[in-house]
Design a protein around this motif. Sequence first.
Motif, PDB file in Angstrom:
ATOM      1  N   ILE A  18      -8.763   0.296   1.403  1.00  0.00           N
ATOM      2  CA  ILE A  18      -7.665   0.286   0.434  1.00  0.00           C
ATOM      3  C   ILE A  18      -7.513  -1.110  -0.180  1.00  0.00           C
ATOM      4  O   ILE A  18      -7.198  -1.242  -1.361  1.00  0.00           O
ATOM      5  CB  ILE A  18      -6.339   0.791   1.064  1.00  0.00           C
ATOM      6  N   HIS A  59       0.442   2.325  -3.158  1.00  0.00           N
ATOM      7  CA  HIS A  59      -0.450   3.025  -2.232  1.00  0.00           C
ATOM      8  C   HIS A  59       0.268   3.151  -0.896  1.00  0.00           C
ATOM      9  O   HIS A  59       0.507   2.145  -0.228  1.00  0.00           O
ATOM     10  CB  HIS A  59      -1.774   2.273  -2.072  1.00  0.00           C
ATOM     11  N   PHE A  61       0.378   4.751   2.907  1.00  0.00           N
ATOM     12  CA  PHE A  61      -0.499   5.232   3.958  1.00  0.00           C
ATOM     13  C   PHE A  61      -0.117   6.652   4.374  1.00  0.00           C
ATOM     14  O   PHE A  61       1.055   6.959   4.566  1.00  0.00           O
ATOM     15  CB  PHE A  61      -0.410   4.290   5.160  1.00  0.00           C
ATOM     16  N   TYR A  73      -4.544   7.680   1.509  1.00  0.00           N
ATOM     17  CA  TYR A  73      -3.376   7.021   0.938  1.00  0.00           C
ATOM     18  C   TYR A  73      -2.862   7.850  -0.226  1.00  0.00           C
ATOM     19  O   TYR A  73      -3.636   8.485  -0.945  1.00  0.00           O
ATOM     20  CB  TYR A  73      -3.732   5.611   0.433  1.00  0.00           C
ATOM     21  N   GLU A  75      -1.574   7.603  -3.750  1.00  0.00           N
ATOM     22  CA  GLU A  75      -1.555   6.655  -4.864  1.00  0.00           C
ATOM     23  C   GLU A  75      -0.589   7.183  -5.921  1.00  0.00           C
ATOM     24  O   GLU A  75      -0.752   8.292  -6.416  1.00  0.00           O
ATOM     25  CB  GLU A  75      -2.950   6.502  -5.465  1.00  0.00           C
TER      26      GLU A  75
END
Length: 105
Positions: A18, A59, A61, A73, A75
Amino acid sequence: MLYWSSRVLHTSSADKSIFSHRGSLHGTLITHGYKNVRINDQEIAGATNENDCWFSIGHLFISQSQYGSPGQYWEIVMCACHGNDVNRARMVVDYISTLSQRINP
């Protein structure tokens, strides 16, 4: 008016973490002419070249099978434009989302 879209982003390996994705997206936005692009622990944010719209990319988790393994993730790409121009905000969100998907499909 705020327009937003989201997707689940899968990191595929250590070289597609990420952090790597966020760094690549930050550089790509600058290359594509976005202004005042900044990155911190919570977001990537900036403005369109005309300074009429502001965007934010977060983002969040979701999951990871084990430490150091690929993860998932959420987004979220958000944008608001002067004059509540939701069509312009939609275009900005769609374009930024496309740039992100090109980096990590």
